[in-house]
Scaffold this motif. Structure first.
Motif, PDB file in Angstrom:
ATOM      1  N   GLY A  39      -0.386   5.982  -9.487  1.00  0.00           N
ATOM      2  CA  GLY A  39       0.940   5.665  -9.120  1.00  0.00           C
ATOM      3  C   GLY A  39       2.027   6.935  -9.701  1.00  0.00           C
ATOM      4  O   GLY A  39       3.067   6.910  -8.951  1.00  0.00           O
ATOM      5  N   GLN A  40       1.611   7.252 -10.681  1.00  0.00           N
ATOM      6  CA  GLN A  40       2.747   8.343 -11.611  1.00  0.00           C
ATOM      7  C   GLN A  40       2.702   9.541 -10.511  1.00  0.00           C
ATOM      8  O   GLN A  40       3.495  10.215 -10.241  1.00  0.00           O
ATOM      9  CB  GLN A  40       2.380   8.648 -12.864  1.00  0.00           C
ATOM     10  CG  GLN A  40       2.691   7.400 -13.740  1.00  0.00           C
ATOM     11  CD  GLN A  40       2.051   7.653 -15.361  1.00  0.00           C
ATOM     12  OE1 GLN A  40       1.973   8.591 -15.605  1.00  0.00           O
ATOM     13  NE2 GLN A  40       1.994   6.358 -16.042  1.00  0.00           N
ATOM     14  N   ARG A  41       1.320   9.944 -10.182  1.00  0.00           N
ATOM     15  CA  ARG A  41       1.211  11.224  -9.365  1.00  0.00           C
ATOM     16  C   ARG A  41       1.902  11.121  -8.170  1.00  0.00           C
ATOM     17  O   ARG A  41       2.549  11.766  -7.551  1.00  0.00           O
ATOM     18  CB  ARG A  41      -0.402  11.185  -9.256  1.00  0.00           C
ATOM     19  CG  ARG A  41      -0.956  11.950 -10.312  1.00  0.00           C
ATOM     20  CD  ARG A  41      -2.372  12.214 -10.125  1.00  0.00           C
ATOM     21  NE  ARG A  41      -3.168  12.580 -11.315  1.00  0.00           N
ATOM     22  CZ  ARG A  41      -4.246  12.545 -11.367  1.00  0.00           C
ATOM     23  NH1 ARG A  41      -5.097  12.415 -10.456  1.00  0.00           N
ATOM     24  NH2 ARG A  41      -4.802  12.959 -12.677  1.00  0.00           N
ATOM     25  N   HIS A  42       1.680   9.945  -7.466  1.00  0.00           N
ATOM     26  CA  HIS A  42       2.445   9.301  -6.186  1.00  0.00           C
ATOM     27  C   HIS A  42       3.997   9.539  -6.282  1.00  0.00           C
ATOM     28  O   HIS A  42       4.697  10.066  -5.304  1.00  0.00           O
ATOM     29  CB  HIS A  42       1.968   8.020  -5.475  1.00  0.00           C
ATOM     30  CG  HIS A  42       2.452   8.074  -4.272  1.00  0.00           C
ATOM     31  ND1 HIS A  42       1.852   8.730  -3.181  1.00  0.00           N
ATOM     32  CD2 HIS A  42       3.004   7.031  -3.677  1.00  0.00           C
ATOM     33  CE1 HIS A  42       2.476   8.384  -1.928  1.00  0.00           C
ATOM     34  NE2 HIS A  42       3.180   7.262  -2.442  1.00  0.00           N
ATOM     35  N   ALA A  43       4.551   9.100  -7.271  1.00  0.00           N
ATOM     36  CA  ALA A  43       5.964   8.986  -7.667  1.00  0.00           C
ATOM     37  C   ALA A  43       6.403  10.546  -7.637  1.00  0.00           C
ATOM     38  O   ALA A  43       7.411  10.848  -7.084  1.00  0.00           O
ATOM     39  CB  ALA A  43       6.137   8.291  -8.920  1.00  0.00           C
ATOM     40  N   LYS A  44       5.920  11.199  -8.386  1.00  0.00           N
ATOM     41  CA  LYS A  44       6.213  12.556  -8.468  1.00  0.00           C
ATOM     42  C   LYS A  44       6.027  13.258  -7.188  1.00  0.00           C
ATOM     43  O   LYS A  44       6.840  13.776  -6.696  1.00  0.00           O
ATOM     44  CB  LYS A  44       5.281  13.414  -9.241  1.00  0.00           C
ATOM     45  CG  LYS A  44       5.520  14.731  -9.719  1.00  0.00           C
ATOM     46  CD  LYS A  44       4.445  15.466 -10.765  1.00  0.00           C
ATOM     47  CE  LYS A  44       4.820  16.710 -10.878  1.00  0.00           C
ATOM     48  NZ  LYS A  44       3.941  17.595 -11.949  1.00  0.00           N
ATOM     49  N   HIS A  45       5.020  13.051  -6.346  1.00  0.00           N
ATOM     50  CA  HIS A  45       4.913  13.529  -5.139  1.00  0.00           C
ATOM     51  C   HIS A  45       6.180  13.026  -4.200  1.00  0.00           C
ATOM     52  O   HIS A  45       6.657  13.953  -3.342  1.00  0.00           O
ATOM     53  CB  HIS A  45       3.651  12.945  -4.579  1.00  0.00           C
ATOM     54  CG  HIS A  45       3.482  13.398  -3.141  1.00  0.00           C
ATOM     55  ND1 HIS A  45       3.315  14.646  -2.491  1.00  0.00           N
ATOM     56  CD2 HIS A  45       3.555  12.783  -1.769  1.00  0.00           C
ATOM     57  CE1 HIS A  45       3.192  14.777  -1.298  1.00  0.00           C
ATOM     58  NE2 HIS A  45       3.306  13.576  -0.762  1.00  0.00           N
ATOM     59  N   LEU A  46       6.634  11.994  -4.308  1.00  0.00           N
ATOM     60  CA  LEU A  46       7.727  11.333  -3.534  1.00  0.00           C
ATOM     61  C   LEU A  46       8.935  11.863  -3.769  1.00  0.00           C
ATOM     62  O   LEU A  46       9.620  12.306  -2.807  1.00  0.00           O
ATOM     63  CB  LEU A  46       7.679   9.773  -3.571  1.00  0.00           C
ATOM     64  CG  LEU A  46       6.566   8.855  -2.901  1.00  0.00           C
ATOM     65  CD1 LEU A  46       6.995   7.556  -3.353  1.00  0.00           C
ATOM     66  CD2 LEU A  46       6.615   9.076  -1.488  1.00  0.00           C
ATOM     67  N   LYS A  47       9.132  12.150  -5.203  1.00  0.00           N
ATOM     68  CA  LYS A  47      10.342  12.534  -5.630  1.00  0.00           C
ATOM     69  C   LYS A  47      10.649  14.029  -5.214  1.00  0.00           C
ATOM     70  O   LYS A  47      11.493  14.318  -4.805  1.00  0.00           O
ATOM     71  CB  LYS A  47      10.399  12.741  -7.084  1.00  0.00           C
ATOM     72  CG  LYS A  47      11.018  11.681  -7.885  1.00  0.00           C
ATOM     73  CD  LYS A  47      10.972  12.060  -9.347  1.00  0.00           C
ATOM     74  CE  LYS A  47      11.912  10.895 -10.107  1.00  0.00           C
ATOM     75  NZ  LYS A  47      11.876  11.196 -11.559  1.00  0.00           N
ATOM     76  N   GLN A  48       9.261  14.902  -4.950  1.00  0.00           N
ATOM     77  CA  GLN A  48       9.470  16.202  -4.689  1.00  0.00           C
ATOM     78  C   GLN A  48       9.512  16.375  -3.224  1.00  0.00           C
ATOM     79  O   GLN A  48      10.270  17.385  -2.525  1.00  0.00           O
ATOM     80  CB  GLN A  48       8.389  16.848  -5.220  1.00  0.00           C
ATOM     81  CG  GLN A  48       8.534  17.325  -6.789  1.00  0.00           C
ATOM     82  CD  GLN A  48       7.172  17.562  -7.347  1.00  0.00           C
ATOM     83  OE1 GLN A  48       6.368  17.967  -6.698  1.00  0.00           O
ATOM     84  NE2 GLN A  48       7.015  18.302  -8.699  1.00  0.00           N
ATOM     85  N   ASN A  49       8.796  15.404  -2.456  1.00  0.00           N
ATOM     86  CA  ASN A  49       8.387  15.861  -1.016  1.00  0.00           C
ATOM     87  C   ASN A  49       9.145  14.909   0.069  1.00  0.00           C
ATOM     88  O   ASN A  49       9.063  15.191   1.053  1.00  0.00           O
ATOM     89  CB  ASN A  49       7.093  16.128  -0.660  1.00  0.00           C
ATOM     90  CG  ASN A  49       6.421  17.318  -1.538  1.00  0.00           C
ATOM     91  OD1 ASN A  49       6.963  18.219  -1.479  1.00  0.00           O
ATOM     92  ND2 ASN A  49       5.713  16.797  -2.283  1.00  0.00           N
ATOM     93  N   HIS A  50       9.259  13.775  -0.484  1.00  0.00           N
ATOM     94  CA  HIS A  50       9.872  12.504   0.583  1.00  0.00           C
ATOM     95  C   HIS A  50      11.156  12.032  -0.606  1.00  0.00           C
ATOM     96  O   HIS A  50      10.977  10.656  -0.570  1.00  0.00           O
ATOM     97  CB  HIS A  50       8.875  11.467   0.654  1.00  0.00           C
ATOM     98  CG  HIS A  50       7.605  12.229   1.415  1.00  0.00           C
ATOM     99  ND1 HIS A  50       7.576  12.513   2.669  1.00  0.00           N
ATOM    100  CD2 HIS A  50       6.363  12.501   0.838  1.00  0.00           C
ATOM    101  CE1 HIS A  50       6.451  12.916   3.025  1.00  0.00           C
ATOM    102  NE2 HIS A  50       5.646  12.818   1.892  1.00  0.00           N
ATOM    103  N   LYS A  51      12.113  12.703  -0.624  1.00  0.00           N
ATOM    104  CA  LYS A  51      13.162  12.099  -1.403  1.00  0.00           C
ATOM    105  C   LYS A  51      13.934  10.874  -0.618  1.00  0.00           C
ATOM    106  O   LYS A  51      14.437  10.085  -1.599  1.00  0.00           O
ATOM    107  CB  LYS A  51      14.421  13.271  -1.701  1.00  0.00           C
ATOM    108  CG  LYS A  51      13.770  14.467  -2.524  1.00  0.00           C
ATOM    109  CD  LYS A  51      14.546  15.579  -2.522  1.00  0.00           C
ATOM    110  CE  LYS A  51      14.007  16.695  -3.315  1.00  0.00           C
ATOM    111  NZ  LYS A  51      14.551  17.839  -3.411  1.00  0.00           N
TER     112      LYS A  51
END
Length: 125
Positions: A39-51
């Motif tokens: 979940g933490q990795r997905h959150a980082k991905h969302l923050k960077q690529n799907h703001k």
């Protein structure tokens, strides 16, 4: 003039900041569930690529629940893949007893492949 006023039209409180009245906004209460590494990795991905999606989930109070669900799905997929791949490649407890180092090497390789699949299908998609 007052520092705080209530607008009956929209039901919001406003607080004076300098010469302007700004709305007093708060995030809705969110049910907190533990979020693991997936979940933490997905959150980082969302923050960077799907703001936009990240901000929508955050401001609606659904981010934690969403990340906890992704984390749970990813963990289940990972465990299932490791089990299936180890059965397919005959990496068993018998092999572990006979040749522990070979078993460790094969299990590490299986887990690495399973992580790549989970990352590709759930975390970074």
């Amino acid at each position: 003039m007052e520092n705080r006023i209530f607008d009956e039209k929209n039901g919001l409180w406003y607080e004076k900041q300098g010469d302007y009245y700004l709305p007093c906004l708060e995030l809705p209460e969110e049910e907190t569930k533990p979020v693991g590494i997936w979940g933490q990795r997905h959150a980082k991905h969302l923050k960077q690529n799907h703001k936009v999606l990240y901000m929508n989930l955050l401001t609606s109070g659904k981010l934690n629940r969403y990340l906890a669900d992704i984390d749970e799905q990813a963990e289940q997929l990972f465990l299932r893949l490791v089990k299936e791949l180890s059965e397919k490649e005959k990496v068993t407890e018998k092999l572990k007893a006979e040749n522990a180092m070979l078993w460790v090497g094969k299990m590490n390789e299986i887990q690495a492949r399973a992580r790549e699949i989970v990352n590709a299908e759930l975390i970074y998609s």
